[in-house]
Design an enzyme around this catalytic site. Sequence first.
Site, mmCIF file in Angstrom:
data_model
loop_
_atom_site.group_PDB
_atom_site.id
_atom_site.type_symbol
_atom_site.label_atom_id
_atom_site.label_comp_id
_atom_site.label_asym_id
_atom_site.label_seq_id
_atom_site.Cartn_x
_atom_site.Cartn_y
_atom_site.Cartn_z
ATOM 1 N N ASP A 1 4.410 57.640 105.402
ATOM 2 C CA ASP A 1 4.179 58.438 106.610
ATOM 3 C C ASP A 1 3.975 57.510 107.818
ATOM 4 O OD1 ASP A 1 3.164 60.649 108.336
ATOM 5 O OD2 ASP A 1 2.998 61.737 106.459
ATOM 6 N N SER B 1 5.488 69.767 106.770
ATOM 7 C CA SER B 1 4.740 68.508 106.625
ATOM 8 C C SER B 1 3.298 68.753 106.214
ATOM 9 C CB SER B 1 4.686 67.762 107.966
ATOM 10 O OG SER B 1 5.834 67.018 108.176
ATOM 11 N N HIS C 1 0.166 62.071 112.491
ATOM 12 C CA HIS C 1 0.782 62.791 111.376
ATOM 13 C C HIS C 1 0.321 62.252 110.017
ATOM 14 C CE1 HIS C 1 4.191 64.037 108.758
ATOM 15 N NE2 HIS C 1 4.374 65.021 109.609
#
Length: 769
Positions: free
Chosen positions: A143, A547, A223
């Site tokens: 990620d 996600s 994220h």
Amino acid sequence: MASSHNIFLGLFICVFMGQITIFTYAKVYVVYMGGNDGDDPDEILMKNHQMLVSVHSGSVEEAQASHLYSYKHGFRGFAARLTDDQALQISKMPEVVSVFENKRRSLHTTHSWDFIGLAGEETMEISGFSTKDQVNVIIGFIDTGIWPESASFSNTDMPPVPAGWRGKCQSGEAFNMTHCNRKLIGARYYLSGYEAEKQDKLEYNDDPKNKRSYRSARDSNGHGTHTASTAAGRYVMDMNYKGLAQGGARGGAPMARVAVYKTCWDSGCYDADILAAFDDAVRDGVHIVSLSLGLDSPQGDYFSDAISIGSFHAVSRGITVVSSVGNQGTTGSATNLAPWIITVAATSIDREFTANIQMGNGVNLQGESLSVLEMKAPARIISASIANGGYFTPYQSSYCLESSLNYTKTRGKVLLCRHAERSSESKVTKSQIVKAAGGVGMILVDEDVDVAIPFVIPAAIVGRKVGKRILSYINNTRNPASQIYSAQAVIGSQHAPRVASFSSKGPNGLSPDILKPDVAAPGLNILAAWSPAIGQKMKYNIMSGTSMACPHVTGIVALLKAVHPTWSPSAVKSAIMTTASIFDKSGKPMRVDPEGRRGNPFDYGSGFVDPTAALDPGLVYDVTPTDYKAFLCSTGYDEKLLHLVTRDNSTCKTQTFSTPSTLNYPSIVVPDLKSKFSVTRTLTFVGKPQKRTVYRAVVSPPRGVQVDIVPRRLVFDTYGQEMNFTATFKSSAPSQGYVFGYLQWKNGKSRVTTPLVVRTVPSDVGSGT
Ligand SMILES: *[C@@H]1O[C@H](CO)[C@@H](O)[C@H](O)[C@H]1NC(C)=O
Ligand SMILES: *[C@@H]1O[C@H](CO)[C@@H](O)[C@H](O)[C@H]1NC(C)=O
Ligand SMILES: *[C@@H]1O[C@H](CO)[C@@H](O)[C@H](O)[C@H]1NC(C)=O
Ligand SMILES: *[C@@H]1O[C@H](CO)[C@@H](O)[C@H](O)[C@H]1NC(C)=O
Ligand SMILES: *[C@@H]1O[C@H](CO)[C@@H](O)[C@H](O)[C@H]1NC(C)=O
């Protein structure tokens, strides 16, 4: 692969520019050379080097300069800068499976765990099971890195790092050994594939106003911190978003260990880096890999796709790989299609973020919003179409586009703006445009009212029906007014879960016999830890996307691994799939936003996850690595490729799958039923051993299809015992498109549910299969 067209184009430019030096039109390519059967890493490195030297006309220096990575632990291959011609030469070498360009992937961008049915703090136990061994489970996140100081990654009360862990804490900008601890046990970053592209693309602009980027595993995007804390974050008492949704929150497996592999940078995540991360993760000893990213559909061939390749070798070594299905939302847009991956769709939870809108005529409306700003008094409301400025037509201005609003007409007003269906226009940007034009509020009309948006002024999203009502009020009132209040978190106002409108849907564009997505989990308006490096320096943030759904399943996998450490990745996957539910919490069939139509397996796979049930599934559909070989043969891979990929003596002749549907998958798709078709499945008993455990088949057949299960009764005596059954599908009426049903194996306490998906095609010449 390299096309002759590109080569000629390169030569043409060379001649045209009158250069006399050798023209190097180099791009980054990934060279995949299949499995690694315990080969010596140094030997692999030497071999890769020789291959590079040979295509660089014997120049050792050029070969070295072109090399980016060698993959030598989980599988074999390398990444290098090559001309199209060199790439073509390499692709013809005997040991090479595939050569593909370094493609860019994008990210598939609390209370959710209570909603799933895992309440409580870290000491929480599920009755009948101990999940305390989650401290031995290591999750690798591919990620944007991590914010190590976040309370979600504190190591208070965590035992020492599991023996056998071989990962490391790589130093870099604002990140060193001291940032890892007994919770965050590994951190690495991968830049070569990204930087090589950055150099190639001259239009790349290092905008200094852009958020800061760290050359290390430190997350400047948010994220990666969000996904890791959703799956495995510690309990944090005061988690909230600007005061909203206040309360304690934690990840699904708060005591599991986290290892981060940062491959995603400002402009995305590149294949060469993703493969390097998989290669290291396999060697480091992770038990699970979680990737909330992917290509936009259509997805290419399995062995020209970094995620399919990396995950194939990870799963072959017993590592479970979980990924997101994508955010394109349309039919057939599902990605991460390989059968060895768990592919996750996104749903809502029972919490919405809504803002009250009070109209001048006393009518109270509600819209979706994350803006905590509010208007202190009512203001005039107008349709944005009459605030058009410059050369913009009223129609264009109704979408509140950049510079389309006249300041004089907009100042002090609330604007009713439109959003184009499924467009990628930013809704936050629209609120910035209205603010810049002097507007004091905005009501945005959109089909999709799912995702709560952090608008920069008091604002809210309403559906088309409500939008029409407001417009009619504006049209028919002399001084139309409205006042928008701050967003609030509201629990239980709507049916939940619902499949999110953005969640990508089946059918599977690559292997129509394999159902994708596999399962659904919360991915709408999810609160989790964040990187304070950006914007408003928040420690927590609310995000939406598949996600966010992916790490919910990752957390459940960690619990399953804690309770059943010997289960294979496919047994874990089967347990999660066969116990999922196709009903919402009110017991009605799950619906799909924005229309609210009834959902089907192309929306949610086997259904919405249930972690407690998944711990005790009763029966599982298991798959061995040999089965995946047979699957690949049945989809047309030839012997040479099969041998390179698997590095053993298996041949397609010894593999007996008649069609890809033969794979012992926990769902059954028959994409081309002519008159009759049969599949055999094997169930393995994993319940508490007792004398006789009897399961009976119950079928809800797809419309117009007769389904016969033989035998209809399976009796198990011992743990691990296997039994076969055959499902025969007969078309009783021609169908338009796909039809859906399910098969359930029932005993007193457990239900093992398998979605059935069938498309009937007219039987033409000869007998149907
Ligand atoms: C690691 O980083 C911390 C905090 O940024 C700093 O105090 C420490 O000196 C660094 N240690 C080393 C070995 O560089
Ligand atoms: C904005 O609207 C006002 C009032 O209609 C008009 O006088 C002015 O010229 C417009 N400005 C621009 C930039 O279009
Ligand atoms: C409102 O008025 C505009 C033009 O003045 C018209 O295009 C629109 O159809 C009207 N809408 C409603 C709901 O009355
Ligand atoms: C493959 O076959 C060869 C020759 O029959 C044998 O020597 C070798 O050990 C086999 N390899 C594996 C991995 O089974
Ligand atoms: C189930 O079927 C497979 C082949 O499809 C066969 O190899 C196996 O022996 C069967 N198992 C049982 C218990 O009948």
